[in-house]
Design an enzyme around this catalytic site. Sequence first.
Site, PDB file in Angstrom:
ATOM      1  N   ASP A  95      43.544  32.761  26.178  1.00  0.00           N
ATOM      2  CA  ASP A  95      42.338  31.702  26.116  1.00  0.00           C
ATOM      3  C   ASP A  95      42.194  31.235  27.497  1.00  0.00           C
ATOM      4  OD1 ASP A  95      40.444  29.865  25.448  1.00  0.00           O
ATOM      5  OD2 ASP A  95      41.501  29.218  23.653  1.00  0.00           O
TER       6      ASP A  95
HETATM    7  C1  BGC Z   1      38.011  28.177  24.006  1.00  0.00           C
HETATM    8  C2  BGC Z   1      37.750  29.521  23.821  1.00  0.00           C
HETATM    9  C3  BGC Z   1      36.467  30.088  24.626  1.00  0.00           C
HETATM   10  C4  BGC Z   1      36.914  29.762  26.177  1.00  0.00           C
HETATM   11  C5  BGC Z   1      35.891  30.203  27.213  1.00  0.00           C
HETATM   12  C6  BGC Z   1      38.405  27.886  25.517  1.00  0.00           C
HETATM   13  O1  BGC Z   1      38.380  26.578  25.665  1.00  0.00           O
HETATM   14  O2  BGC Z   1      39.125  27.869  23.370  1.00  0.00           O
HETATM   15  O3  BGC Z   1      37.304  29.580  22.345  1.00  0.00           O
HETATM   16  O4  BGC Z   1      36.268  31.371  24.363  1.00  0.00           O
HETATM   17  O5  BGC Z   1      37.302  28.483  26.380  1.00  0.00           O
HETATM   18  O6  BGC Z   1      34.847  29.244  27.112  1.00  0.00           O
END
Ligand code: BGC
Length: 755
Positions: free
Chosen positions: A232
């Site tokens: 993530d």
């Molecule tokens: C989120 C993800 C997301 C990623 C990119 C993160 O903060 O938890 O679900 O895909 O950011 O935006």
Amino acid sequence: MDSKKITEIIDKMSVEEKASFCSGENFWFLKKNEKFGIPQVMVSDGPHGLRKQESKADHLGIEKSVAAVCFPAGCLSAASFDPEITEMLGDSLGQECQHFDVATILGPSVNIKRSPLGGRNFEYYSEDPLVASKMATGFIKGVQRHHVGTSIKHFLANNQETRRMTSSSNIDERTLRELYLSAFEGAIKKAKPWTVMSSYNRVNGEYVGDSKHFLTDILRKEWGFDGMVMSDWGGVNDRVKSLKAGLDLEMPGTGEETTQQIIAAVENGSLSNKELDQAVKRILTFIFKYVDQHNSKDPLDLEHDHRVAQTVAEESIILLKNADQVLPLNSTQKVALIGEYAVTPRYQGGGSSHINSFKVVSAVAAAEKMGLDFDYAAGFNDQDQSEGEKLLQQAVAVAKKSQVAVVFAGLPDSFESEGYDRTKMQLPEYQNKLITAVAEVQPNTIVILHNGSPVEMPWINEVKGVIETYLGGQAVGQAVVNILTGKVNPSGKLAETFPVHLEDNPSYLFYGGQGDQVDYREGVFVGYRYYTSKKQPVLFPFGHGLSYTSFAYSNLILDQEQIDDTDRLTVNVDITNTGKVAGKEVVELYVASEKGKIIRPVIELKAFQKILLQPGETQTVSFELDKKAFAYWETKLHDWHVETGKYTIKIGSSVNDIRLEKQVKVLTTTRIPVEYNLNSTMGDILADPVAGPKLQAMMQQSAPTDVKQDDPDAAVSQEMMVAMVQSMPLRQLLSFVPGVTLTQLNQMLTVLNQK
Ligand code: BGC
């Protein structure tokens, strides 16, 4: 590009080049390398629409993205209880990704909803792992049909937003397997997502991104996942440890820092070349899987995708209450549409999933287009409550002079979002007041809800109808009006329980945790697994949803009365549409086990199917159950296990509305290894099909002969004796049976433990 060619490229790369490939170039792009002919590809959020940012990037949904279609969020599409619907959504989304050169959409999001407070519940599907994994399976299949990848997320146990980057979800092995891992397992095995996104949090103390146990042993070795794992955003704790654990790609790019760490680790021998090569191979395989098939661009047809968004909403919106058949509306009725969400619907959540919708259809716009006879009153203003009383009085006046009032209520944007959890389960007070005030003057009041997660409904007995739209996507207004008017017959069912009060939720006392420690003390009793076991009254049960027609259930047939746990059981049931209009019913199959040694929920969903029936039509729905339908996770075996016993197959229209049931006996084919000792209880030994009869025989031999069998004057009856003996350890025979010696007991143990 085939595996051999990719290996040839890797063989030519220097350690520096390989290390550099293990993190992104920037926010959305992976690295490229012209020397080796490796092109640059990009990923984008997800999950219920494409959020492709072209200029400034962020992961909080702040900067704009290309105009696309906002489909219903996971909270709503799951309520379709139809994987073909999430597949249809995925199909459109995959096409948009192809068009915009996006190699992978960052979704689906499948984490289990542990509490209604989860700030990101709106993105997630269900409190039940079977529903979550089936919906995700459809989504993944739909997207990947377009040669675009998906990233199932957030693996694992990211069930709260509070301290999501540092907290530890402390969960026992069985609960992890039966719920939290299970939501991912089915989809990963069946739909084979190209990538998995590891979550920010820790599980049982260790960051998931650092966990070889989860990322390699379970994900790859047990489940056979052969794609790429990416972090993530900013979710890497220790780059070298995570690489060794199986986290291939760090996102987004972090500059040179972690590349240098990888190089140093190879130099000092703490990371092998083989480990590094393996990660690079998975990244390159991912890149070429996309690039090789990205020959022609799918045409962009946003209007088509908008219609898909509408269909998904129509198939999923849930009719929660319909007293006196207040719905559907009759075409001659004068309607009051009340609440600002009737003009500006709340149709999506905040954070990284925020879509730049190319258009939004409100209920008022849809009603105008359809020529409904209606008046509108704003009723409230989320941003400014200074005029609250005036708006409320205007709404009451409009409601009074209409024949039916439809109040559009819900949670304002700030109440639920990524990055923090909700603090309460109530709607804003001004909305509750408005609903009560309208219902006081208008007996035919219907509430339309726009919210990502359950809300309390203090006014439930004052209104006749309630429709749950969750966050219904950009076409929600049209979908709602179609349901209100009966153009569409509602068929959604709740994929989560609506408790009466937040305090009723099983995680209530521990949710959010203490500092970074979040103990999942409710264990496997999440959602309906708890409410049904505890006989806790709920506002609306899991699986609930009404229709404008009615369905009769009959002829439940199990093809066998007794099976081994290696056999399959076929279950047939007839469903008839007994009403006057066509409609869809979700037939839910639950399994209940009789009370055995294992503490388990009284009822668990094991299969479901949605069918369309014309008035008067009957269809036979057929389910096939295997071992998993009866099993629990046995920690002594580290595997699924079935206790021999009777199981009841329950078929219903919700978890609290079981229409038919029948029993089947299931015999286990696996013995849990056990070594008895002097502290083993008589009850446990006697219940053992192998050791039990041996103990009984030995006890009969040594039983005192002068005991009267059924003496009515005895202080302890034989029945009481049997009950008492259950919890008695073997060593107690020394005190209770005259003449028994330790040597005899040890001899007994030798016999009992003989394999
Ligand atoms: C989120 C993800 C997301 C990623 C990119 C993160 O903060 O938890 O679900 O895909 O950011 O935006």
